[in-house]
Design a protein around this motif. Sequence first.
Motif, mmCIF file in Angstrom:
data_model
loop_
_atom_site.group_PDB
_atom_site.id
_atom_site.type_symbol
_atom_site.label_atom_id
_atom_site.label_comp_id
_atom_site.label_asym_id
_atom_site.label_seq_id
_atom_site.Cartn_x
_atom_site.Cartn_y
_atom_site.Cartn_z
ATOM 1 N N LYS A 394 0.829 -1.208 0.000
ATOM 2 C CA LYS A 394 0.000 0.000 0.000
ATOM 3 C C LYS A 394 0.863 1.258 0.000
ATOM 4 O O LYS A 394 0.585 2.230 -0.708
ATOM 5 C CB LYS A 394 -0.906 -0.010 1.230
ATOM 6 C CG LYS A 394 -1.936 1.085 1.209
ATOM 7 C CD LYS A 394 -3.010 0.864 2.234
ATOM 8 C CE LYS A 394 -4.102 1.919 2.133
ATOM 9 N NZ LYS A 394 -3.605 3.267 1.920
ATOM 10 N N GLU A 397 2.074 2.894 -3.236
ATOM 11 C CA GLU A 397 1.226 3.795 -4.028
ATOM 12 C C GLU A 397 1.730 5.224 -3.979
ATOM 13 O O GLU A 397 1.596 5.960 -4.951
ATOM 14 C CB GLU A 397 -0.214 3.764 -3.493
ATOM 15 C CG GLU A 397 -0.996 2.559 -3.932
ATOM 16 C CD GLU A 397 -2.454 2.646 -3.489
ATOM 17 O OE1 GLU A 397 -2.823 3.624 -2.829
ATOM 18 O OE2 GLU A 397 -3.209 1.718 -3.823
ATOM 19 N N THR A 398 2.296 5.626 -2.832
ATOM 20 C CA THR A 398 2.765 7.006 -2.718
ATOM 21 C C THR A 398 4.252 7.126 -3.070
ATOM 22 O O THR A 398 4.852 8.167 -2.821
ATOM 23 C CB THR A 398 2.490 7.557 -1.306
ATOM 24 O OG1 THR A 398 2.710 6.525 -0.346
ATOM 25 C CG2 THR A 398 1.065 8.042 -1.179
ATOM 26 N N GLY A 399 4.836 6.087 -3.638
ATOM 27 C CA GLY A 399 6.162 6.261 -4.191
ATOM 28 C C GLY A 399 7.257 5.382 -3.595
ATOM 29 O O GLY A 399 7.036 4.625 -2.659
ATOM 30 N N HIS A 400 8.450 5.537 -4.191
ATOM 31 C CA HIS A 400 9.626 4.770 -3.765
ATOM 32 C C HIS A 400 9.926 5.018 -2.288
ATOM 33 O O HIS A 400 10.212 4.094 -1.535
ATOM 34 C CB HIS A 400 10.853 5.188 -4.574
ATOM 35 C CG HIS A 400 10.688 5.031 -6.053
ATOM 36 N ND1 HIS A 400 11.117 3.923 -6.732
ATOM 37 C CD2 HIS A 400 10.143 5.839 -6.985
ATOM 38 C CE1 HIS A 400 10.848 4.059 -8.022
ATOM 39 N NE2 HIS A 400 10.262 5.220 -8.207
ATOM 40 N N GLY A 401 9.890 6.309 -1.908
ATOM 41 C CA GLY A 401 10.283 6.679 -0.549
ATOM 42 C C GLY A 401 9.423 6.004 0.503
ATOM 43 O O GLY A 401 9.935 5.384 1.437
ATOM 44 N N THR A 402 8.099 6.092 0.339
ATOM 45 C CA THR A 402 7.234 5.514 1.370
ATOM 46 C C THR A 402 7.301 3.985 1.362
ATOM 47 O O THR A 402 7.157 3.360 2.404
ATOM 48 C CB THR A 402 5.776 5.983 1.203
ATOM 49 O OG1 THR A 402 5.472 6.040 -0.184
ATOM 50 C CG2 THR A 402 5.590 7.359 1.793
ATOM 51 N N VAL A 404 10.034 2.274 0.880
ATOM 52 C CA VAL A 404 11.239 1.916 1.641
ATOM 53 C C VAL A 404 11.040 2.225 3.123
ATOM 54 O O VAL A 404 11.424 1.433 3.990
ATOM 55 C CB VAL A 404 12.483 2.629 1.084
ATOM 56 C CG1 VAL A 404 13.707 2.309 1.929
ATOM 57 C CG2 VAL A 404 12.726 2.223 -0.358
ATOM 58 N N ILE A 405 10.402 3.354 3.431
ATOM 59 C CA ILE A 405 10.166 3.690 4.843
ATOM 60 C C ILE A 405 9.334 2.598 5.511
ATOM 61 O O ILE A 405 9.680 2.096 6.585
ATOM 62 C CB ILE A 405 9.447 5.055 4.969
ATOM 63 C CG1 ILE A 405 10.403 6.184 4.595
ATOM 64 C CG2 ILE A 405 8.924 5.266 6.389
ATOM 65 C CD1 ILE A 405 9.760 7.566 4.572
ATOM 66 N N GLN A 406 8.249 2.197 4.852
ATOM 67 C CA GLN A 406 7.395 1.186 5.461
ATOM 68 C C GLN A 406 8.136 -0.151 5.565
ATOM 69 O O GLN A 406 8.013 -0.867 6.558
ATOM 70 C CB GLN A 406 6.094 1.039 4.658
ATOM 71 C CG GLN A 406 5.061 0.120 5.291
ATOM 72 C CD GLN A 406 4.642 0.561 6.691
ATOM 73 O OE1 GLN A 406 4.737 1.729 7.038
ATOM 74 N NE2 GLN A 406 4.222 -0.392 7.510
ATOM 75 N N THR A 685 11.866 -1.079 -6.410
ATOM 76 C CA THR A 685 12.942 -0.454 -5.628
ATOM 77 C C THR A 685 13.077 -1.127 -4.263
ATOM 78 O O THR A 685 14.177 -1.478 -3.835
ATOM 79 C CB THR A 685 12.647 1.047 -5.425
ATOM 80 O OG1 THR A 685 12.704 1.697 -6.697
ATOM 81 C CG2 THR A 685 13.648 1.693 -4.482
#
Lengths: 721, 721
Positions: A394, A397-402, A404-406, A685
């Motif tokens: 999920k 959906e808001t991108g590569h960054g989120t 990896v953070i999750q 990613t």
Amino acid sequence: MDLTLVAIILGLLAVLYGFVTSRQVLGSDAGNAKMQEIAAAIQEGAQAYLKRQYTTIAIVGVVVAVLVALFLGPVPATGFVLGAILSGVAGYTGMVISVRANVRTAAAAEKGLQQGLTLAFRSGAITGLLVAGLALLAIAGFYYYLTAIAGHSVGGTDRTVVDGLVGLAFGASLISIFARLGGGIFTKAADVGADLVGKVEAGIPEDDPRNPAVIADNVGDNVGDCAGMAADLFETYVVTVGATMVLTALLLKNAGDMLAPLMALPLLIGGVCIVTSIIGTYFVRLGGSTNVMGAMYKGFLVTAVLSIPAIYGALTMALGDMGALIGAEVISGAASTNIDGTLVTEGVAEVVGGFTGMDLFWCSLLGLAITGLIIWITEYYTGTSYRPVRSIAKASETGHGTNVIQGLAISLEATALPTLVIVAGIVVAYQLAGLMGIAYSATAMLALAGMVVALDAYGPVTDNAGGIAEMAGLDDSVREKTDLLDAVGNTTKAVTKGYAIGSAGLAALVLFAAYTTDLKEFFPTLDVNFSLENPYVIVGLLLGALLPYLFGAMGMTAVGRAAGDVVKDVRDQFAGDPGIMAGTSKPNYARTVDLVTKAAIKEMIVPSLLPVLAPIVVYFVITMVAGQQNGFAALGALLLGVIVGGLFVALSMTAGGGAWDNAKKYIEDGHHGGKGSDAHHAAVTGDTVGDPYKDTAGPAVNPMIKITNIVALLLLAALAG
Amino acid sequence: MDLTLVAIILGLLAVLYGFVTSRQVLGSDAGNAKMQEIAAAIQEGAQAYLKRQYTTIAIVGVVVAVLVALFLGPVPATGFVLGAILSGVAGYTGMVISVRANVRTAAAAEKGLQQGLTLAFRSGAITGLLVAGLALLAIAGFYYYLTAIAGHSVGGTDRTVVDGLVGLAFGASLISIFARLGGGIFTKAADVGADLVGKVEAGIPEDDPRNPAVIADNVGDNVGDCAGMAADLFETYVVTVGATMVLTALLLKNAGDMLAPLMALPLLIGGVCIVTSIIGTYFVRLGGSTNVMGAMYKGFLVTAVLSIPAIYGALTMALGDMGALIGAEVISGAASTNIDGTLVTEGVAEVVGGFTGMDLFWCSLLGLAITGLIIWITEYYTGTSYRPVRSIAKASETGHGTNVIQGLAISLEATALPTLVIVAGIVVAYQLAGLMGIAYSATAMLALAGMVVALDAYGPVTDNAGGIAEMAGLDDSVREKTDLLDAVGNTTKAVTKGYAIGSAGLAALVLFAAYTTDLKEFFPTLDVNFSLENPYVIVGLLLGALLPYLFGAMGMTAVGRAAGDVVKDVRDQFAGDPGIMAGTSKPNYARTVDLVTKAAIKEMIVPSLLPVLAPIVVYFVITMVAGQQNGFAALGALLLGVIVGGLFVALSMTAGGGAWDNAKKYIEDGHHGGKGSDAHHAAVTGDTVGDPYKDTAGPAVNPMIKITNIVALLLLAALAG
């Protein structure tokens, strides 16, 4: 009949199973000419890599063997060589089966899902039972030789058997760290490199034959996920069972007639569980459904449940009366060698309870339960049906960054439940039977290695089968089936790593107890203070916890660097011959394989030596600054620091990596936009980041922990000798 | 004159400096109407957030204060309230200055780089000196009240002073973990959300006024990087200096006439270093060059060098003869309260050396050296001129995946040198003066807090100034200057975090010593075994090391979740009013600020309570299973486990995050393709990942460690009372 001989026979049974089953696997349809051509290229690359890897390791191995012989004598050196060679054999054989089963699995999957599953799982079971069987044979055979043939006794002043077993463990560990790390760097450099330049830059699908790195990627599955993993679990088995025997020899040396059966008991438990593992393999079937994980669980459950009476039988066979107290009389006789390792303030009399056969039985059951719980927790964190993987999907959906953070958040979180399970295991086992209880829990965990490794070794075979189906242009339905088979591979791979590091959590306590017991024996006048109130203990803990971080950094950097080389090579090939992308000319697969081979070999050396040298450096530096007793205190603390730090690094990396990989698969199954969507790019990613986490740095922490411990034991012996 | 009064006067000097300098800052040009309008929006948002945050904290605080009063009495409860309120004042005042200095810095940067630097740094120095001054006033004032006014004595059986100081530390710590975490979640949720939806989706630059999240992002800098950081360092100061005093009171209780000056000495050292910090601030000047980091270094070096004679003076003033032995006679008199905390086996006479004033002087110098080394190492790992950041920038060329892999590798690696410095510090300080030596090294580190916080608090001001310049449409040359000023901000921010966690590494030993000493005093008959040979110690270490992982997971998840909310809100605003993107209508900034506020407040509660509840749960569970002495052993081990685990989590996160951020800046400076290139996109991903690492989860580990320790001390007192 001698119990050790029984264990040897059961070990041979595993080898026999491997032999018979491999004939079945090799006798099945090997597919069409194109498939065989591709498989041959993978075989060739894998063989070439392992040959070079083991040649390099052999050079290091010979140097270390000579050092062991010089400082510790011929028996430990023989043990070292034996452990090293059999570790190599386990890894190499696993690879040999795997590279032949892949193409046959692809061919079988043309006929049906069950056929594909059967073939792939059988080849995994061969590796699994060879790992368990060879490990058992190594310890049992060497122990039998030392005691029954060379006539050394356990329990007296003769330390030959203990030193020999430690040498054996050292050989297995040293080879396995090289194999885990070298294979891990190879597989992930090829995988990451191939993905970056293929999927991302050139826009061609995974396993596209136009990608020059595609064969290297498939070779990697075999040398890393199969051979490296096999060497790792061989090591875990040898060290865990060996440590239980060493602890028995050190703590129960005055057990008289009971000592011999107590020494053979861990071997016997390993032996009977080989039988239950073999039986379990026949229960891995779909039974009409397409639930591959369910089929795996059936096999594991059968093995686990059958192991309960089997272990009980082994205990009864060795101990006779399950209610008789073992150990209590030893303690009352000798206050300094107390059974549970608690510090008895000198001059204060303390009554320490012994344990019964039933206590050991409950501890063994606890080991089986820990294994089951770790499998269950790992599936929760890496399976596509649960919150963690879905939350990463999920977040994509808001991108590569989120993404990896999750993924990082999940990887951190995934350490909690396994740690609680291990902690609970320590507490309960210790309450039941002291340190010996912890040792038996760990031994029972490893007794299931045949089955656990079978589940894992199945993964790279199906992964390769999918690649071969793609490259050989088989019907899409074949790839769909291999994908279905492969989907559980990420979970089973993560399971083995969690299992190995979990058992290391228990084994570390056993090894530390061996260290402190040895220390008291070798340096009886030295009052070493292992209390947390001693700042040198804190220093040791901090330095120990640093090791997995530094080691992880080196592993990650190595993959990044080698993957960068792959990208450049593939770009060069594309630029030099436009026919490759057009599909009219064949890329130079061997060149990429060769490049990754050289990079992996070069990069594995320094990090592998870190756990060998660190204990020695720490001991000598602290001794110089603060005296020998603080040197020993800091060294002991280092051993525990490396598990306190390493447990979390390894658990977070292996679970996180598996979760990232399956989040990608979940999206590819049509969720959050499916293949080609922005969420999918982000998930790719995350998968790339997870690759070196789960297959290079994370799993290599397990042998690293063991080596640190074993080197400390050897250092003690060398200083005393 | 009473030495404590001297310290109070020097603490007041810091407040006076803050007052005078803030008049200078507030008196300078506040820019044009548009700039002031933007600044007002930021102010309003920051004030609204902090008001809500502190209201929520106050509710928790009142509950805890009542519990402290009930279980421990009125003095610890008063200390708790005092620490809590002053922590809030430090954070709030920092924010108040910061939100007013930002627009003035933008205006000053219109005139020149030096003007901008002077204004921004002065406002940072106000925060820095207020943090140090208020912290010093809190401890010195409360101590003076308890001893000189309320008449409690130190060294006898009266525990009022010790309990009061521990209560004070608890108040500071509890508020600071909420402020660090709440502010950290706010700032990164806004930052990540704004970047994802602005830069990535809508393709508008950072700080573009069309982005509805842009004010929230700027508010975040003030409530997280400024107010949260100030509360954190206030806590670190109070706990470190307080712990040194508590240890003095516990270990040197029989020092007679020397006890009073020894108690006041840490305060005096803090006081004289306020003077050197104030002097240092006047040396932060460019001197013709554009080397902003160089200007910072000048100021720090002046402070550090001047602190050497200043600390020497403080020691002489307190102790008189610098060569006289302190502590040795105490030990010979009372074997159970030995000075250095080493375990003396009962009945064995051990001679433990005392220490002299000169020893304490060398330990203080060591503290200054550790601070300098940590700054230098942090600059190496996060500065754009060195290998680590450049390797991440280079890895960005091959995509998002390799950027993140290399960033993670650097974050793991970055733990090594600081750990070695801390370990060396422990060894040397301990050799010089035992545990008191370690306490003095930590105290001297914190004595420089005024200067270190000044360097840090400067960062968010310049960051905001750049944002205001962008939003107000000032000339590009202004933004260039603020960018130049801001570039070192990532490094100075990372420095403070490394410094705080490094000092925590030393303070943890001091707090643990306080724990064991208290334990012996409260439960003299209980033989608690802190040896690594006790499995409950391992259990405690593992559970302690788990805490930062779980805490980090919660922090990261919170940011991911809140950032997702921001993305949705901004998308809604864009969709609801196309005029926003066209620049014809103003977005609803307040709505986004409000949303992030609610999310941050909600998310900070549970993780903040983790370190409060964990020690209590672990103690009671282990006591239930294995008896009270193992309960205390596991609890003690938990305290050290949390630093052994937390040190690495915090160091890797804060350094890694800084390196990712600066790798992006390095690319934006025109390397590897510059702004808008593929490498830049990858670097933006890395920066996004690094954000919650470095500004949410990582820095909050420091107060988390302290709380765990302080709760354990309070639990002991409660159980004894």
